[in-house]
Write an enzyme that holds these catalytic residues in place. Structure first.
Site, mmCIF file in Angstrom:
data_model
loop_
_atom_site.group_PDB
_atom_site.id
_atom_site.type_symbol
_atom_site.label_atom_id
_atom_site.label_comp_id
_atom_site.label_asym_id
_atom_site.label_seq_id
_atom_site.Cartn_x
_atom_site.Cartn_y
_atom_site.Cartn_z
ATOM 1 C CE1 TYR A 168 22.636 -18.147 39.938
ATOM 2 C CE2 TYR A 168 23.016 -19.154 37.806
ATOM 3 C CZ TYR A 168 22.345 -19.129 39.016
ATOM 4 O OH TYR A 168 21.395 -20.085 39.291
ATOM 5 C CE1 TYR B 273 22.232 -23.453 40.008
ATOM 6 C CE2 TYR B 273 20.464 -24.936 40.652
ATOM 7 C CZ TYR B 273 20.914 -23.859 39.913
ATOM 8 O OH TYR B 273 20.049 -23.186 39.097
#
Ligand SMILES: [Zn+2]
Lengths: 116, 390
Positions: free
Chosen positions: B293, B343
């Site tokens: 991440y 994103y």
């Protein structure tokens, strides 16, 4: 307690553990009873950041944010005032002071101990 | 005897919308589009969907999505909390539902107008009535309104302790941009990034600058989970779930875990690592590629340590050696990641993990990829998954 020009730390009345941010129950002993102790206002800089963008209304930039190791053992995020971004560093001693905004709202902020 | 999740469920379909800065459609439209795309990818009808999972931050509720796509009757629906920390959690819940017979065809989705609609870090106004808002008032009052301001406190301490430099963060950003240069879906496609550009980028929250931050994106991604056995007979090569877990540890806060003894590590990610490796019966040496991440560059370096690819403080060495690059030890975010593809709150990183197992990523490494590790949000309650070849 900032409106009385003091910095309070939540304390479990039963086992005396300090905790921050405040919560209704003590994670150490499950007590629902708590009071607050007055912090000395002394601490050292555990970590920090300098905010430059985006610029929200009501704040002065560059805005120095410090995570303070309070002498009593808890930590607190706050602002470092009367200091430039070049002067802030890890481990520096700081002292709390109460800042009042134009609306009369009081907040605990910090400055370098050598300057207090 | 409880059901073990190893090899019970698999990802059989991935679907996504275009990624843009202004979708021009509602978040529900994006959600419906990506869910349909995941069913198409798997070769299943939307009427076969009997489970839906999303994020608490997602504005499109399960039943709205079900009606929009013509799903079947739902026997499982759920939402996972904590922003990007929910990403792998949605798959964990879907895998549990499939393994226990609660549902057979579960689609996990995240769809957001993250640039044209509600952007992160806009602050909170109105009455402070929930425990969550009380929590944020300790930070937002001082002007810490953006996620970067919270992560910077951790990143600065970590970099100070271990001698991580701005150039090291830059290496992560550039490695992922290089991956994005091969990926036409990516925001970074066709936009090379040099160290000079990186170092000259606008400071935002010291030590983090513009290129340390992820994108803001309008788009949706969906992941279809079914049993490993059924996935074998469907259109795409299954990405089998070897292990998957959620993780939150003592002193956990939502991005502001500032009250632990040590700020320079990620205990929740170390917990996710322990659990996911134990479930899968694998270790770091078995992982061929990763999608760690990457809301911020610093998080990638810290996770190399959390997941045992190196010792504490040595993440920077791996980055300097080029481990994250396409020919490196651990090609990472080979689609560009949240930093250079889009994103979509980590869901697009899971989709890339599936592509790497299938062998059809635009950033496919020139080696056998047997196992891929994907993680959820950093510094928040999180999770990790290991996907493997059938
Ligand atoms: Zn107590």
């Amino acid at each position: 307690m900032a409106n009385k020009d003091k910095l309070g730390i939540q304390r479990c009345t039963d086992c005396k553990a300090l905790r921050h941010p405040p919560r209704p129950m003590c994670g150490e002993c499950r007590s629902l009873e708590w009071d607050a102790v007055e912090a000395s206002g002394n601490g050292t800089i555990c970590s920090y950041t300098v905010l430059t963008h985006p610029r929200f209304p009501g704040y002065d930039y560059p805005l120095i944010i410090v995570l303070v190791d309070l002498a009593e053992g808890t930590r607190l995020t706050s602002q470092l005032v009367n200091c430039t971004p070049e002067e802030v560093d890890f481990e520096l001693p700081v002292v709390m002071t109460i800042q009042q905004d134009a609306d009369g709202f009081k907040l605990p902020v910090f400055q370098l101990a050598e300057r207090a | 005897m409880p059901v073990a999740l190893k090899n019970e469920a698999a990802v059989a379909g991935i679907g996504m919308t275009d990624f843009s800065k202004a979708s021009g459609v509602s978040e529900l439209s994006l959600a419906a589009q990506c869910v349909v795309a995941a069913c198409d990818d798997a070769g299943l009808q939307t009427s076969e969907i009997d489970g839906l999972v999303s994020y608490t931050l997602d504005s499109s509720d399960e039943i709205e999505v079900a009606r929009a796509v013509g799903a079947g009757d739902l026997s499982f629906f759920s939402k996972v909390n904590y922003g990007g920390g929910a990403a792998v959690g949605t798959i964990a819940q879907a895998a549990m539902a499939v393994a226990t017979g609660q549902a057979s065809t579960v689609v996990c989705y995240r769809a957001m107008n993250g640039r044209s609609g509600k952007r992160m870090g806009q602050g909170i106004s109105g009455d402070i009535i929930t425990s969550d808002l009380v929590h944020w008032s300790w930070y937002m009052t001082y002007g810490m309104l953006i996620p970067g301001s919270w992560i910077a406190i951790i990143a600065n301490k970590y970099m100070h302790r271990y001698g991580v430099t701005r150039e090291d963060l830059g290496r992560v950003a550039i490695s992922q941009r290089n991956h994005a240069l091969r990926n036409p879906r990516a925001w970074g496609y066709g936009k090379a990034l040099t160290m000079e550009q990186y170092l000259a980028s606008e400071p935002i929250a010291f030590p983090l600058c513009l290129y340390d931050f992820c994108q803001e994106t309008d788009g949706g991604v969906a992941i279809l989970v079914t049993s490993a056995e059924r996935a074998r007979d469907l259109r795409c090569k299954p990405a089998v779930i070897r292990g998957v877990t959620q993780a939150a540890t003592g002193g956990q806060e939502q991005m502001t875990s500032f009250y632990r003894d040590e700020l320079e590590s990620l205990p929740e990610m170390e917990m996710a690592a322990r659990r996911v490796y134990a479930q899968a019966g694998l270790g770091p040496d078995d992982i061929d590629a990763a999608c760690l991440y990457d809301a911020f560059t610093s998080e990638v370096i810290m996770q190399l340590e959390s997941f045992g690819f190196c010792d504490r403080g040595e993440g920077k060495e791996l980055v300097r050696e080029g481990a994250l690059d396409i020919g490196g030890r651990l090609p990472n975010n080979t689609h560009g990641g949240l930093i250079s593809e889009a994103y979509v709150h980590g869901m697009n990183n899971i989709a890339e993990g599936v592509r790497l197992i299938r062998g059809d990523s635009t950033g496919q490494p020139d080696k056998n990829v047997e196992h891929v590790l994907v993680s959820s949000g950093v510094g928040v309650p999180t999770g990790a998954i290991i996907l493997g070849k059938d």
